[in-house]
Design a protein around this motif. Sequence first.
Motif, short mmCIF file in Angstrom:
data_model
loop_
_atom_site.label_atom_id
_atom_site.label_comp_id
_atom_site.label_asym_id
_atom_site.label_seq_id
_atom_site.Cartn_x
_atom_site.Cartn_y
_atom_site.Cartn_z
N ALA A 77 0.85 -1.13 0.04
CA ALA A 77 -0.02 0.03 0.00
C ALA A 77 1.03 1.14 0.18
O ALA A 77 0.26 2.38 -0.24
N LEU A 78 2.10 1.10 0.44
CA LEU A 78 3.02 2.46 0.41
C LEU A 78 3.36 2.77 -0.80
O LEU A 78 3.76 3.81 -1.14
N ILE A 79 3.09 1.88 -1.95
CA ILE A 79 3.26 2.32 -3.39
C ILE A 79 2.35 3.64 -3.55
O ILE A 79 3.01 4.81 -4.06
N GLY A 80 1.22 3.52 -3.48
CA GLY A 80 0.26 4.70 -3.79
C GLY A 80 0.39 5.79 -2.57
O GLY A 80 0.13 6.93 -2.99
N ALA B 192 -4.88 14.32 -4.54
CA ALA B 192 -3.80 13.46 -4.98
C ALA B 192 -3.33 12.80 -3.93
O ALA B 192 -3.03 11.54 -4.30
N PHE B 193 -3.21 13.19 -2.49
CA PHE B 193 -2.90 12.19 -1.65
C PHE B 193 -3.70 11.11 -1.44
O PHE B 193 -3.59 10.00 -1.19
N VAL B 194 -4.98 11.43 -1.23
CA VAL B 194 -6.37 10.53 -1.00
C VAL B 194 -6.16 9.48 -2.04
O VAL B 194 -6.28 8.16 -1.84
N GLY B 195 -6.16 9.87 -3.61
CA GLY B 195 -6.06 9.15 -4.52
C GLY B 195 -4.99 8.11 -4.50
O GLY B 195 -5.28 6.87 -4.73
N GLY B 196 -3.74 8.63 -4.14
CA GLY B 196 -2.63 7.62 -4.08
C GLY B 196 -2.84 6.42 -2.94
O GLY B 196 -2.59 5.47 -2.88
#
Length: 477
Positions: A56-59, A362-366
């Motif tokens: 999950a750290l990728i996103g 952008a943060f939430v989408g990642g």
Amino acid sequence: MKAGQGRQQAGMDGKERRAAVSLAGMFGLRMLGLFLVLPVFSIYAHQLEGVREHPALIGLALGAYGLTQALLQIPFGMLSDRYGRKPVILIGTILFIAGSWIAAASDSIYGVLIGRIVQGAGAVASVIIALSADLTREENRTKAMAMIGITIGLSFAVSLVLGPLLASWIGVDGIFWLIGGLGLISLIFLYTVVPTPKLLRHHRDAELSPAMVAGVMKDPELLRLDFGVFALHAALTALFVVLPLVLMDPRHPLLPLERQWELYLPVMLIAFALMVPFIIIAESRRKMKQVFVGAIATLAISVLIMALSHDSLAWIALALLVFFTGFNVLEASLPSLISKISPAGVKGTAIGVYTTAEFLGAFVGGAIGGLLYDPVQNNYATVFWAVLGLFVAWLLVAIGMRQPRYVATRVLHVGAVSELEARAIEARLLAIPGVVEAAVFPDEEVAYCKVDSKVVDESALAAVMRVAGDEGLATSP
């Protein structure tokens, strides 16, 4: 020529042109640095330590810059009003460079995550815009802002093409080193090319005013647009968590990394060409809401295609073409709608809240993309379906929006006036046919008017300016 129009039609002088071009260049270099890794990061991240245990750290790493950008955008702007634009831009750019090089030197996803957070902490976009306002007259400020806006759009398009090429040549860690170098170049621009303003002044059309934030947050029409830009950039980041992996899935590889520019280049060029007539229809035929809602529906259709046919390069290419056509229309329409809907003198604050929502998206989408994607199952469709749900929610929110008023903003320099004189000027302006709103701010020595350009009596505006002792007027879309 009508009275009062000479100054309005005057072009930028040499100093203004130099300021606008150099600041647009600085902005473009920063945004290019943030976007370059977008089409390649997910592939690179799988090589980093810690990803196997915590995929999950990728996103999160991809979108992490958005969190610190959202949190620090407003504080940096306020600091620049107090301590000056260039010192704050210097500090922010140093943070941006440091974050880039932390990410470049890291072998683990944790180090890259920290680097992206530090990158985003250099949140000086609002300060660059404020500096642009300091260095341009009211009648030329819109041109400077338009140059910055065009540069951002070009930076995004170029990054999709250059990112895969650079990754195949120098690696993604090399891209991070390059991004830091672009930050250094922007500092050289700042201190060798960008003029230093003689006077710092708060500009309500370009900067956030803290006292106005509560009012903006209570406006349902502005909140619709804030949710829209949040959803748009959340979706964009979530898609690019999995899209590079789709193209290079070992089970059915569609396109190697070094050739992915062959997909993105024609898609972006055609999508840009397709955008233009829709923008013309929206503005000239006053069909803004219809075009806007239609573009959101277009995004939903594109993601539906991705969810159902992501194992076909032809379908992916078609989906991306549809997606970026709608995306470009919305990227152009959203700021225009903010300008039309926000009350006179509140545009800068409305844009500040809007930009914060954009980076938060952008943060939430990642985070959404990282949490939903399972590298063992390669469940790309799960992310596509989630993005589709986000677009459907946005569509439902947007359908209820009112048809926007087709007004332009006039910025009138009124000079030094008292509060009593300011209210008298407001009354005279509001009495002019075609003037919808007027607000005079003595501390800024300007009046902001919302006018219907097809109705407003320009000679009457010029007459009010002569009475107020002004020398002209300015226009912004």
